[in-house]
Scaffold this motif. Structure first.
Motif, short mmCIF file in Angstrom:
data_model
loop_
_atom_site.label_atom_id
_atom_site.label_comp_id
_atom_site.label_asym_id
_atom_site.label_seq_id
_atom_site.Cartn_x
_atom_site.Cartn_y
_atom_site.Cartn_z
N LYS A 181 -5.60 -8.90 -10.96
CA LYS A 181 -5.08 -8.26 -9.74
C LYS A 181 -4.84 -6.78 -10.00
O LYS A 181 -4.72 -6.35 -11.16
CB LYS A 181 -3.81 -8.97 -9.26
CG LYS A 181 -2.64 -9.01 -10.20
CD LYS A 181 -1.53 -9.80 -9.53
CE LYS A 181 -0.20 -9.69 -10.21
NZ LYS A 181 -0.07 -10.03 -11.58
N LYS A 182 -4.79 -6.00 -8.92
CA LYS A 182 -4.85 -4.53 -9.00
C LYS A 182 -3.86 -3.93 -10.00
O LYS A 182 -4.19 -2.99 -10.72
CB LYS A 182 -4.61 -3.97 -7.59
CG LYS A 182 -5.10 -2.58 -7.37
CD LYS A 182 -6.56 -2.48 -6.97
CE LYS A 182 -7.10 -1.07 -7.01
NZ LYS A 182 -7.89 -0.81 -8.18
N ASP A 183 -2.62 -4.48 -10.02
CA ASP A 183 -1.62 -3.87 -10.89
C ASP A 183 -1.45 -4.62 -12.22
O ASP A 183 -0.48 -4.42 -12.94
CB ASP A 183 -0.28 -3.78 -10.16
CG ASP A 183 0.18 -5.16 -9.67
OD1 ASP A 183 -0.62 -6.10 -9.78
OD2 ASP A 183 1.32 -5.27 -9.19
N ALA A 184 -2.40 -5.50 -12.53
CA ALA A 184 -2.29 -6.29 -13.76
C ALA A 184 -2.38 -5.37 -14.98
O ALA A 184 -3.09 -4.36 -14.96
CB ALA A 184 -3.38 -7.34 -13.81
N LYS A 185 -1.68 -5.76 -16.02
CA LYS A 185 -1.73 -4.99 -17.26
C LYS A 185 -2.66 -5.74 -18.22
O LYS A 185 -2.32 -6.82 -18.72
CB LYS A 185 -0.32 -4.87 -17.82
CG LYS A 185 -0.25 -3.96 -19.00
CD LYS A 185 1.19 -3.64 -19.36
CE LYS A 185 1.18 -2.69 -20.55
NZ LYS A 185 2.45 -2.58 -21.20
N SER A 186 -3.84 -5.17 -18.43
CA SER A 186 -4.82 -5.82 -19.31
C SER A 186 -4.79 -5.14 -20.68
O SER A 186 -4.83 -3.91 -20.76
CB SER A 186 -6.23 -5.69 -18.73
OG SER A 186 -6.27 -6.19 -17.43
#
Ligand SMILES: Cc1cc2nc3c(=O)[nH]c(=O)nc-3n(C[C@H](O)[C@H](O)[C@H](O)COP(=O)(O)OP(=O)(O)OC[C@H]3O[C@@H](n4cnc5c(N)ncnc54)[C@H](O)[C@@H]3O)c2cc1C
Length: 168
Positions: free
Chosen positions: A3-8
């Motif tokens: 998702k857009k604000d995910a921290k990968s």
């Protein structure tokens, strides 16, 4: 796709990690962790050994290759899968993540052959190629110019163990 604000967080910037980072760049918060500051194009490592290419040709720095990706240099020492965090050398606090990509590569496998780890040189990293090159030039330097051809040949015999892509 995260998702857009995910921290990968991507561990390892080799083929797997670098290309994942290139694909994910700009999609949320992306961090690449590697103990080196550069990618290494391993298929050309032997051309580097033979002097056909320079280090910068095959080992560009991550900062030259990646935009919109946070770069963390350090060795990954542990992963807390339940807590969602990674411990990296030289950092006080763990790096947290929503999505984790593990792309830490492989190590040279000696298959339990006795003496192999102690008496052979691996060929996987730039440092390995530098070490091998030094060994070869040192050996050459010790050959007397007037040495008999068979003596030179004997002193300059190198054994390559393993007939895969790197060995051949
Ligand atoms: C000499 C040589 C020639 C090759 N030629 C070919 C070829 O012609 N064709 C082909 O398809 N394949 C070739 N291969 C194999 C190919 O290079 C590998 O399959 C590929 O690199 C694997 O990619 P990877 O992302 O899994 O790991 P790697 O590319 O090895 O990347 C792993 C990354 O993780 C980092 N890392 C490891 N441990 C840690 C840690 N604890 N903390 C932080 N960072 C860490 C490393 O610094 C590295 O950047 C060759 C390999 C070698 C050694």
């Amino acid at each position: 796709m995260p998702k857009k604000d995910a921290k990968s967080v991507i561990l390892g910037g080799g083929f797997g990690g670098l290309f994942t980072a290139l694909e994910l760049a700009g999609a949320g918060d992306v961090t690449l962790v590697d103990e080196q500051d550069h990618f290494l194009f391993k298929p050309m490592l032997y051309e580097y050994l033979s002097g056909e290419v320079e280090a910068w040709h095959i080992a560009p720095s991550f900062s030259d290759l990646l935009d919109d990706v946070r770069l963390v240099r350090g060795g990954v020492t542990s992963i807390d899968l339940l807590g969602g965090s990674v411990t990296v050398t030289g950092r006080q606090s763990p790096i947290t993540y929503d999505v984790l990509v593990m792309a830490l590569g492989a190590t040279t496998n000696y298959w339990g052959v006795e003496g192999a780890a102690e008496f052979t040189l691996p060929f996987r990293e730039i440092d390995d190629a530098n070490r091998l090159r030094r060994r070869m030039t040192d050996t050459l330097d010790h050959i007397q110019p007037d040495a008999a051809p068979q003596d030179s040949r004997e002193a300059l015999t190198f054994a390559v163990v393993g007939g895969g892509a790197s060995g051949v």
